[in-house]
Design an enzyme around this catalytic site. Sequence first.
Site, PDB file in Angstrom:
ATOM      1  CG  ASP A  29      -2.034   0.972   1.213  1.00  0.00           C
ATOM      2  OD1 ASP A  29      -3.064   0.750   0.560  1.00  0.00           O
ATOM      3  OD2 ASP A  29      -1.856   2.013   1.874  1.00  0.00           O
ATOM      4  CG  HIS A  57      -5.705  -3.571   0.799  1.00  0.00           C
ATOM      5  ND1 HIS A  57      -4.979  -3.206  -0.321  1.00  0.00           N
ATOM      6  CD2 HIS A  57      -5.314  -2.717   1.798  1.00  0.00           C
ATOM      7  CE1 HIS A  57      -4.193  -2.174  -0.022  1.00  0.00           C
ATOM      8  NE2 HIS A  57      -4.376  -1.867   1.257  1.00  0.00           N
TER       9      HIS A  57
END
Length: 289
Positions: A104, A269
């Site tokens: 991320d 994620h």
Amino acid sequence: MQLNGFDYQRVQVSDGVHLSVAAAGSGDPVVLLHGFPQTHLMWRHVAADLATDHTVLVPDLRGYGDSDKPEDTGETYSKRTMAADVVALARAFGFEKFALAGHDRGALVAIRAGLDHPDAITHLASLDVLPTLDMWDVMHGASAAVGFHLYLMAQPPGLAERMIGAVPDEFFGHFLDAWIQHPDAIPADVRAEYLRASREAVPSIVADYRATATIDITHDTADREAGNRLRMPVTVLQQDWGAALGYDATALWRRWAENLDHRTVSCGHFMAEEGPAEVIKALRDLLAR
């Protein structure tokens, strides 16, 4: 909270800025960079495995966790500045060359480190992001609602900080809930630590995101126009965002990295926590290239 078996230090990486870092193991170095809204704790499973035969450094990024949170002056939270932090951190441990993996926000820092410091980064892994220019290009229409926070935190200083600061646990908790397929992968005590750390870092987190809509675009555009690419072996792990947003992720990544291994993961994620075995295998495959 701390990573079991890791020693903790505060390391000066630039004038007045120290990073909190957990270190363990011996052998070829690997640096692991966390994402949003997390801290270095997200790597707890992966770091423990890699430390059996590597030196593993797991910092909190500047502006996050227990690292320093300097006031933003425009480039304070550019990925170029944050990448320089990581190189300085590795050098403080005696490493001029190291492998780098980021998730991320940490992946954006890793990409910039690979472009700015190609002689220092031996291998690079990016978990669940697109490079900045491509991310903005593919965000359009109703399907881009998943990235509403990108636009909120891109606003001039003031509004986003006040809005998020009014309900920080609800704001950051939303992403911990919405982006995960296996909620048990983030235990209650770890979630509480993520919320505490994020609650205490609202201005710097917003500044990090604002940089991605401003100065980071300038830096990435200059590299694209100059034809600069990632020269080291690169592994990308992503969810299948391309199917929802209508783009070919592998093709986008090949514009930045020729020596590319692009994999789609089966979890959500927060893959280092939801699917650590899959991430460990991918990183070990990368390190063997």
